[in-house]
Design a protein around this motif. Structure first.
Motif, PDB file in Angstrom:
ATOM      1  N   ASP A 268       0.810  -1.216   0.000  1.00  0.00           N
ATOM      2  CA  ASP A 268       0.000   0.000   0.000  1.00  0.00           C
ATOM      3  C   ASP A 268       0.843   1.266   0.000  1.00  0.00           C
ATOM      4  OD1 ASP A 268      -2.302  -1.476  -0.049  1.00  0.00           O
ATOM      5  OD2 ASP A 268      -2.697  -1.311   2.102  1.00  0.00           O
TER       6      ASP A 268
ATOM      7  N   LYS B 275      -9.082  -0.552  -3.017  1.00  0.00           N
ATOM      8  CA  LYS B 275      -8.434   0.565  -2.350  1.00  0.00           C
ATOM      9  C   LYS B 275      -7.601   1.340  -3.359  1.00  0.00           C
ATOM     10  CE  LYS B 275      -5.421   1.757   1.548  1.00  0.00           C
ATOM     11  NZ  LYS B 275      -4.641   1.230   2.706  1.00  0.00           N
TER      12      LYS B 275
ATOM     13  N   ARG C  69      -4.789   3.555  -4.661  1.00  0.00           N
ATOM     14  CA  ARG C  69      -3.449   3.809  -4.162  1.00  0.00           C
ATOM     15  C   ARG C  69      -2.709   4.756  -5.103  1.00  0.00           C
ATOM     16  NH1 ARG C  69      -1.129  -2.141  -2.715  1.00  0.00           N
ATOM     17  NH2 ARG C  69      -1.046  -2.315  -4.979  1.00  0.00           N
TER      18      ARG C  69
ATOM     19  N   THR D 195      -4.887  -4.385  -6.322  1.00  0.00           N
ATOM     20  CA  THR D 195      -5.908  -4.926  -5.418  1.00  0.00           C
ATOM     21  C   THR D 195      -7.283  -4.987  -6.080  1.00  0.00           C
ATOM     22  OG1 THR D 195      -6.403  -2.744  -4.472  1.00  0.00           O
ATOM     23  CG2 THR D 195      -4.698  -4.048  -3.387  1.00  0.00           C
TER      24      THR D 195
END
Length: 513
Positions: free
Chosen positions: A78, A496, A498, A505
């Motif tokens: 992340d 998510k 990023r 993801t």
């Protein structure tokens, strides 16, 4: 132009006309109703992904698709750190020359065969084979050998220490392919170990993938994933708002704002990728450094940013890696200076002006044509005539790969490591050196020094020198880094957003409960 060394760096743009009603694949995504309904995630893209071999892929759209079909030895976390992928993080010998990787158990390719060390060795050896002409060959410049002593172990021996090596192994261009499948067949039916499996393709309309129930990180949230090619940004916005498309990435803040609604959430993210005017020093019109410096001094980068991206971003120098970021003011003509540009032309014996060709794309990302037109107008005021040629996405990629241009408007992928950003462009033996058109003994030495140490402070000094060498010679004209805007239907959850809007993801996306 190429999506760079991190996973996919995404952008959206205008491409050939395709009415939404003409898209293949039946029902849309989570908000569309219909027979398949929530079983399918539809991701809107703007150009047909024609490249299907990982080590040969350069376009953003191709890398978007391949990142879902293939897996890499390591992944990006992340915070852009390198984390375990198909293998755990390696054990590194004390001298920094031997990397030992242990593969995860039970990983399979889409054809059912086990993914083992033989496949990793085959992939890396193929990338290193000069006849392959792999875009990622430069990432392995320090590699002496790759061995597979047993099915679960890969041993990579380096000729010299390489601090950037593990970063490169989280790149889609180093994805692992099966050793028992002919490369030729992968051009029509990619076979990987990613979260989704190649299913069908309708050229210029869509690519449909189906779930890989054996994906080593867990079962993806949708039964199928479709990359749907839309004709323009208005069509993309309409498709999002109607539920025909579940996700898309915008690089235009105004378009992103129009996409926002009660049904669509838009999340802005930073980019490592950079917008640049590439100058090929090998081109006759640009061999004289004074001509290139004249071009550099004649361009107001903030004006390019404001015109093309409505100010959504920041002026940049060559290196966007957070730990090694270039100072955009540390360059000849940090602000536009037309008088100095004309002085440089006079030094080159070109007081009467010069003429250069410039290629740009209509389809790879939305700001390209506006950037080109703005730069064309600015250079004209300094006596530099720009002959602009706008190409479709495939035509641009082919010309770019051949180095068949004087100059080019490009959006290139960045990386957390400067070596994986630029060694392939600016070292004499780099995979894209023909495209870059510039090389020097000084840069070769600096890039070698940059990977010889893991000391971050020492590396900062070296990459500051790399940046200075590139800027002082006006190798390219770096303009700005922009923002990306991740648009997601409220009917989809789990993804998510990023930095770089990568799709690492995407497999976690699932119908909202």
């Amino acid at each position: 132009m190429p999506a760079g060394p991190t996973r996919a760096v995404l952008a959206t743009a205008v491409v050939g006309a395709l009415a939404l009603a003409g898209c293949s694949g039946g029902s849309g995504g989570s908000g569309s109703g219909g027979g398949e309904g929530k079983d399918r995630l539809v991701f809107g893209i703007t150009a047909d992904p024609t490249q299907t071999i990982p080590w040969l892929s350069t376009s953003t759209q191709s890398i978007q698709v391949l990142s879902q079909v293939y897996s890499t030895l390591l992944n990006s976390g992340d915070n852009l750190e390198t984390v375990a992928g198909l293998a755990d993080l390696p054990e590194v010998s004390e001298d920094g020359l031997t990397y030992t990787f242990k593969l995860k158990d039970g990983v399979k390719f889409a054809n059912g065969s086990a993914l083992d060390s033989t496949d990793v060795k085959y992939t890396f050896d193929t990338i290193m084979n000069p006849e392959t002409k792999a875009t990622s060959a430069s990432y392995f410049a320090s590699v002496a050998s790759v061995d597979a002593p047993d099915p679960k172990t890969v041993v990579v021996k380096l000729k010299s220490p390489d601090a950037s090596f593990t970063t490169a192994l989280a790149n889609v261009n180093t994805s692992i392919v099966p050793s028992d499948v002919p490369v030729e067949s992968l051009t029509t039916t990619p076979v990987g170990s990613g979260p989704y499996v190649w299913d069908t393709r309708t050229p210029n309309q869509s690519i449909t993938l189906k779930v890989n129930p054996d994906y080593y990180q867990g079962r993806p949230g949708y039964q199928s994933l479709q990359f749907r090619i839309l004709g323009d940004e208005k069509a993309m916005v309409s498709a999002l708002q109607s539920g025909a498309v579940d996700m898309a990435i915008f690089d235009n803040p105004v378009t992103a704002k129009t996409a926002t609604s009660g049904k669509v959430k838009v999340t802005p993210v930073d980019q490592l990728s950079y917008h640049v005017l590439q100058l090929r020093a090998d081109a006759p019109a640009l061999k004289d450094v004074n001509v290139r410096l004249a071009i550099q001094c004649a361009i107001d980068r903030k004006q390019v940013l404001d015109t093309a991206a409505l100010g959504a971003g920041e002026v940049t120098g060559p290196i966007t890696s957070p730990a090694y970021k270039s100072n955009p003011d540390a360059r000849p003509c940090p602000t536009r200076d037309v008088a100095k540009a004309k002085d440089y032309l006079a030094k080159a014996g070109k007081s009467g002006g010069v003429s250069i060709n410039l290629i740009t794309s209509q389809g790879l990302y939305s700001t390209a044509v506006n950037e080109a037109q703005n730069i064309q107008a600015q250079l004209k005021e300094a006596g530099i005539d720009v002959k602009l040629e706008t190409l479709d996405s495939d035509g641009y990629v082919q010309r770019w790969l051949k180095g068949d241009f004087d100059s080019a408007i490009a959006l290139n992928g960045g990386s957390t490591d400067p070596n994986t950003m630029y060694a392939r462009y600016f070292t004499s033996k780099g995979s894209f050196n023909k495209v870059a058109g510039y090389r020097s003994d000084a840069l070769d030495k600096l890039f070698a020094d940059g990977i010889a140490t893991r000391d971050e402070n020492a590396r900062k000094v070296i990459y500051t020198q790399v940046s200075k060498e590139l800027e002082d010679n006006a190798v390219w004209i770096w303009t700005y880094t922009g923002k990306l805007f991740v648009a997601t239907s409220t009917g989809t959850s789990g993804f998510k957003a990023r930095t770089g809007a990568d799709l690492g993801t995407l497999w976690k996306a699932a119908p909202a409960k």
